[in-house]
Design a protein around this motif. Sequence first.
Motif: not given
Length: 407
Positions: A43-48, A66-70, A167-169, A172-174
């Motif tokens: 949730a934090l990664a998607a929000s950022l 956010p899709f990529s981050a999750v 790439l951004i997502g 941020i996820g990593i």
Amino acid sequence: MTGGTTAEGPDTGRIAAVSHWWRRAFSYAGDERDTLLVIGKSALAASLAWLIAFDVLDARSPAFAPFSAVLIMQVTVYRSVVQSLRYVGAVVAGVLVQAALGFLAGPDFLTFVLVALIALAIGRWHVLGVQGPQVATAAFFAFSTYTSSSGDFQRFFRLGEIVVLVLIGCAIGIAVNVLVAPPLRYRSAEYGIRSLAHTLHDLLADMYPVLAEGVPDQDTTGGWRARAARTGQMIGQARSGLEASKESLQLNPRRLSRRYRGHPGFQGYESVLGALERTLYQVAALTRGLDRSREEDEARRPFLRRYAAFLESAGAVAEVLTTLDETTLLPQAKRLERLTGEAAARRDEVVEETRRLSLSLADPSAPYGILVTEATRLLEEFQYTSQVLLDVAQDADAERASGGRRR
């Protein structure tokens, strides 16, 4: 009133189960806490990612970030990095397929058919692994973006935007996975060993009282054999847990912390797991040997009583492994060494009993040679396990001590 109580029973049980789940999650580290942690971090990664894509970049399709981050928020940091690389590769491949065909053939239905065929074929490439289907997904979104844009420059810009958002997502996820409680799975290796040790201990605990009373019947020995033979799946699960534990160390900054610097590592656990695996196979062979002892006369009962005493001591060794804990490994290893010595004494008594009764160990029609051989092999595995854990625990203590002196 009875009917009302009965109707409320299932709901009460579900509420109690949910309450118990939350208590476990907040009481100690385990699957429940890991689940909450993954949800919170996702949730934090998607929000950022949404904040950056929508508010900062004003992207046309901000949901890609956010899709990529999750999507790449994996159990371990190493797996997050690997899957993000595959995912980015899949997205880039899908966008490039659409860009090439779109600019060559135009945004018509035949172009979409070609894009779908090529993207789906690329998605079968084994290098992309589970991210293979994302090639077609990215290509379809890219086609939609392409057809809704006007002018070559705008089309190039929108297609490039998709790659940038992915790439951004992923970044941020990593970053969230690395910086916010990166998962370390030391205990997964211990859990696998404990599970196998419990199986071994329970089987031996059922065997030795029966042998102490006399010759077991065919149904009893058959049941022992079946239980020993059903451990294959458990062994596979234990090995998977060990691999997950080792993987969790890769690219994980927590492995450098003071708490984990003196951890005993996984080489010793892998050796113990292999020894337990061999031990369970030997117990299966031992039960087959006991099947043959039914044909012997009552004069052989003293041998079985001695053998029962050996199996009882072997069960005590296995019981120590059921509580294996890296925080108390050294005292456990020393206790294991002492109990293994006692098991060796019981094995020697078995051998002495065969001499006293003049039992032939070389006669292939008698079970005694097989049983003594399997007892010796069991003892050797326990001695090996004891020495491995003792060496690993002493090395870990020395490393912790040297780290303390450097500080």
